[in-house]
Design an enzyme around this catalytic site. Sequence first.
Site, PDB file in Angstrom:
ATOM      1  CD  GLU A  12      -2.932   0.613   2.464  1.00  9.32           C
ATOM      2  OE1 GLU A  12      -3.533   1.625   2.816  1.00  9.32           O
ATOM      3  OE2 GLU A  12      -2.951  -0.454   3.101  1.00  9.32           O
ATOM      4  NE  ARG A  15       3.738  -8.562  10.597  1.00 14.40           N
ATOM      5  CZ  ARG A  15       3.019  -7.937   9.630  1.00 14.40           C
ATOM      6  NH1 ARG A  15       1.984  -8.521   9.077  1.00 14.40           N
ATOM      7  NH2 ARG A  15       3.331  -6.733   9.236  1.00 14.40           N
ATOM      8  CE  LYS A  34       3.191   0.202   4.890  1.00 17.39           C
ATOM      9  NZ  LYS A  34       2.054  -0.091   4.022  1.00 17.39           N
TER      10      LYS A  34
HETATM   11  P1  ATP Z   1       0.075  -1.938   7.209  1.00 13.69           P
HETATM   12  O1  ATP Z   1       0.525  -2.024   8.620  1.00 13.69           O
HETATM   13  O2  ATP Z   1      -0.152  -0.559   6.708  1.00 13.69           O
HETATM   14  O3  ATP Z   1      -0.929  -2.966   6.750  1.00 13.69           O
HETATM   15  P2  ATP Z   1       1.995  -3.584   5.928  1.00 13.69           P
HETATM   16  O4  ATP Z   1       3.317  -3.614   6.584  1.00 13.69           O
HETATM   17  O5  ATP Z   1       1.115  -4.758   5.911  1.00 13.69           O
HETATM   18  O6  ATP Z   1       1.347  -2.299   6.472  1.00 13.69           O
HETATM   19  P3  ATP Z   1       1.712  -3.429   3.079  1.00 13.69           P
HETATM   20  O7  ATP Z   1       2.058  -2.281   2.234  1.00 13.69           O
HETATM   21  O8  ATP Z   1       0.315  -3.856   3.129  1.00 13.69           O
HETATM   22  O9  ATP Z   1       2.239  -3.071   4.490  1.00 13.69           O
HETATM   23  O10 ATP Z   1       2.667  -4.658   2.805  1.00 13.69           O
HETATM   24  C1  ATP Z   1       3.016  -5.134   1.534  1.00 13.69           C
HETATM   25  C2  ATP Z   1       3.382  -6.581   1.617  1.00 13.69           C
HETATM   26  O11 ATP Z   1       4.459  -6.783   2.523  1.00 13.69           O
HETATM   27  C3  ATP Z   1       2.230  -7.422   2.119  1.00 13.69           C
HETATM   28  O12 ATP Z   1       2.060  -8.509   1.238  1.00 13.69           O
HETATM   29  C4  ATP Z   1       2.649  -7.875   3.468  1.00 13.69           C
HETATM   30  O13 ATP Z   1       2.193  -9.158   3.719  1.00 13.69           O
HETATM   31  C5  ATP Z   1       4.170  -7.835   3.407  1.00 13.69           C
HETATM   32  N1  ATP Z   1       4.729  -7.545   4.715  1.00 13.69           N
HETATM   33  C6  ATP Z   1       4.498  -6.469   5.485  1.00 13.69           C
HETATM   34  N2  ATP Z   1       5.142  -6.556   6.662  1.00 13.69           N
HETATM   35  C7  ATP Z   1       5.822  -7.723   6.650  1.00 13.69           C
HETATM   36  C8  ATP Z   1       6.686  -8.405   7.578  1.00 13.69           C
HETATM   37  N3  ATP Z   1       6.976  -7.905   8.782  1.00 13.69           N
HETATM   38  N4  ATP Z   1       7.201  -9.598   7.206  1.00 13.69           N
HETATM   39  C9  ATP Z   1       6.931 -10.116   5.999  1.00 13.69           C
HETATM   40  N5  ATP Z   1       6.133  -9.541   5.089  1.00 13.69           N
HETATM   41  C10 ATP Z   1       5.567  -8.360   5.399  1.00 13.69           C
HETATM   42 MG    MG Z   2      -1.020  -4.480   4.948  1.00 10.60          MG
END
Ligand code: ATP
Ligand code: MG
Length: 591
Positions: free
Chosen positions: A63, A298, A308
């Site tokens: 996002e 994750r 974030k």
């Molecule tokens: P938000 O907290 O805003 O949802 P987010 O960290 O999930 O943020 P996105 O932009 O939705 O951010 O993430 C993009 C991709 O990165 C998604 O597919 C998510 O699963 C992956 N991702 C985010 N954080 C992690 C993490 N800590 N470990 C592995 N993958 C991650």
């Molecule tokens: Mg997300």
Amino acid sequence: MSSEKNSNQTAVPASNFIRAIIEKDLGQHKYAEKKWAGSPGDAQHQQAGQVDSAKIRTRFPPEPNGYLHIGHAKSIFLNFGLARDFDGVCHLRFDDTNPEKESQEYVDSISDNVKWLGFDWQNGHESNLYFASNYFDFMYRAAESLIENGFAYVDEQSADEMRVNRGTLTEAGKDSPFRNRSAAENLARFREMRDGKHADGSMVLRAKIDMASPNINMRDPAIYRVRRAHHHNTGDKWCIYPMYTFAHPIEDALERITHSICTLEFEDQRPFYDWLLERLADAGLLAHPLPKQYEFARLNLTYVVLSKRKLIQLVEEKHVSGWDDPRLPTLAGARRRGYTPAGFKLFTDRIGVSKADSWIEYTILEDCMREVLNMDAERRIAVLDPIKLVIDNYPEGQSEDCFAPNHPLKPELEKRTIQLSNTLWIEREDFMEEPSKGFFRLTPGGMVRLRYGYVVKCTGCEKDANGNVTVVHCEYLPDTKSGTPGSDSVKVKGNIHWVSAAHAYECEIRLYDRLFKEANPGSGDRDFLDDINANSVQIITAQLEQSLQDAKPEDSFQFERHGYFVADKKDSVAGKPVFNRTVTLRDAWQK
Ligand code: ATP
Ligand code: MG
């Protein structure tokens, strides 16, 4: 807290269960007939295309509402890495269906980060860079199709009523009084929503599934809401926006993704993901084979925050200097810190991909950076806490060449020349007037080798009014120069580094340490801001060997005995680089 530290320090990839799934799917020719028209689209569009040349399609769907962090790197290596390994393609998709908080600045930095890690989204002349907001028209059509087929309805209950009637984990939900409206009535209402006839929050479109489902996500989830907000791509065209759980499966299907990989918190959404896509395929809107969702754990990393919201707070409240502050776990920050794509690759291989949530020790990441830099970084000499050493029997104004290997493990990188003269900079800690036991460096009457130079014998020191040592004196032994015959005739236990004062480059260095002093910032009842390490950066003036003056931004070096340092990409100017400490030679935090 469990640690997955590998005891053997090799790069053998840890387990990755998704790889096994893909191997099985390909073995069964699951996608052999899948068509792809060269761009995202509905069933009709895709069926008119060719058999897809990409064996699998994955996607990385950030996002654009913040900067990427180290957790995202895991997802990038997973999605782009699998596509690369299996002859597939990975799409970079900006999931911009939420009209608020998204901006071009984020789109640019995210694209940059993915490229920096070594990936792109090209497949021949085809660019697989997509924006989910370009699918709003299709999403609207999909919603109307669900309504027409009796799979969705407009609910006018208040948000509170909806929450109460959703039930709990142990109690079934209650049907909404609006649940049994006719398709025609729902369609008319939904169009009024689209046409701006209803206030924000006054009604939502819900999927009609099962209010008694044991999975709460299947109790008629909301799929469209009224929200008057300007969108960076579609402007004011829409006053209704799809919910993420509805939008995401559709985005995957339009792009003909085969393996849609997400984090574990979406596991309970998977039944809805399948429910929705099957209904839209039955209606002839989406082509088979449909994408499948797979969940992995994750990345949780000690001593950092990977949220974030918290990262935004650190930046906006100025606890750090910006999104690319070298102490932040953002990819922009890690890059300025001197962390490398190869180091991240080693790290993601080493931690593997599993379905079990765990915490990874930050030292594992640092070890990976050390290992990669140990092989890649040339050696240089830097004196970080300088005091003068005067060689009293060396002629004033004279200097001579000494030769230092650029890389002890790579003799092919040859040696460079460093200058020796009668006044040198050495580390303050390399001299002790009254040596403690086991101290083998400079001490009055003692001898030590000047690395790549001569053996010297310490004769004494000068002090200021407060008793601080200001200058150390010594005499050199002319027949002991490193690399000359007989140089080792005099045996010494200590070996110290130095730079010639007349030839040194005086330079700013930032010694970074961890931003948080607690392994789990903000755990328990603490505010994560209270766990900030007040001494996470120290700025010093150091004396470096002359050649470092020519370092280009992002050049990395091992400063012998100190660690790995990178020329800062932001604050360095030609002929005047400043350096950031990437990581020390050894873990200083280990107890
Ligand atoms: P938000 O907290 O805003 O949802 P987010 O960290 O999930 O943020 P996105 O932009 O939705 O951010 O993430 C993009 C991709 O990165 C998604 O597919 C998510 O699963 C992956 N991702 C985010 N954080 C992690 C993490 N800590 N470990 C592995 N993958 C991650
Ligand atoms: Mg997300």
